[in-house]
Enzyme design. Sequence first.
Site, mmCIF file in Angstrom:
data_model
loop_
_atom_site.group_PDB
_atom_site.id
_atom_site.type_symbol
_atom_site.label_atom_id
_atom_site.label_comp_id
_atom_site.label_asym_id
_atom_site.label_seq_id
_atom_site.Cartn_x
_atom_site.Cartn_y
_atom_site.Cartn_z
ATOM 1 C CB SER A 89 24.844 90.065 75.772
ATOM 2 O OG SER A 89 26.058 90.578 75.293
ATOM 3 C CE LYS A 92 24.632 93.480 72.918
ATOM 4 N NZ LYS A 92 25.524 92.696 73.790
ATOM 5 C CB SER A 146 24.608 89.138 71.366
ATOM 6 O OG SER A 146 24.729 89.562 72.699
#
Length: 317
Positions: A89, A92, A146
């Site tokens: 993640s 992101k 997240s």
Amino acid sequence: MKPTRILVSLATLAGLVIASPHVTSDANITQPVPAESEAAASYISAADIIEYGQPNRLALQSGVAMIVDDREGVMLYGRNIERQRPIASLTKLMTALVILESGLSLDEPVKVTREDRDRLRGTKSRLGFNGVFTRHDLLYAALGASDNRAAAALARTYPGGEDAMFRAMNAKAQQLGMTQTRFVDSSGLHNGNVSTANDLVRLVNETHKHELIQTMTTTPSFRVTDRNTGRQVAFRNTNRLVHRHSWDIALSKTGYTAAAGNCLIMQTTIAERPLTIVLLNSWGKLSRYGDARRIQQWLEKAERRVPPIVTASASTT
């Protein structure tokens, strides 16, 4: 001033990476953040931290680690910084960067659909199907909590769709000089999203330019509103360190998949020293936070080890 001190000062001013036995010296660090003259007068140099702090003794549990002194642009510690790995993640951050730089309205409502569900790993989301959220709130959920469904909705509604979004993410990576980085999705669920610690420092430096990303990645808890029903959805930041008053964090992002291990990147200040910390492939559930604490303790001790005569000499340079 002794001649050796003159050489160290010149190296520092040039923004060079001064290496210890465990510090890789081939990192391409971006330009250092200028220091205020008053702070610089009492500032212990990165060279002195490396010399007296003995970073080779810093025992971290993350397979990949990098610590950069942001004021001087000098790497204090590096382990496997050019090793390409899945980044989960941490992806992101690039998703948010591309969305913000696209000029898309953050107030535009976006409907979450079943197309946004995680088909790869089956992760859940607090964002219900058919819920309508502003692009701003989807960014918040993706960065702070997240949320994978939020990241998928952002990519799906990007002009040209997901494929155009992924092309934009890869183009931005190349623009930033992230030559060992590739993106194939917007959430980081796919193991094809790979990078290196050295590349991720570049990404952090770029995202730090956006105050909104700083805020969204460091707010301990927040709510987003479903515009269809008016229902508020509560989230907590996935980085447990932002919930602690003992940490001064300007930007952060966590990540985890089985392939990537536990990951953490932060811009934080320790002992009045601004740092970028990258930790990848940490397998213990809490070991990335343990590593962060070990870095904090090491740096505080390193500053105390610098002899007063060296500090005084630096003040008059």
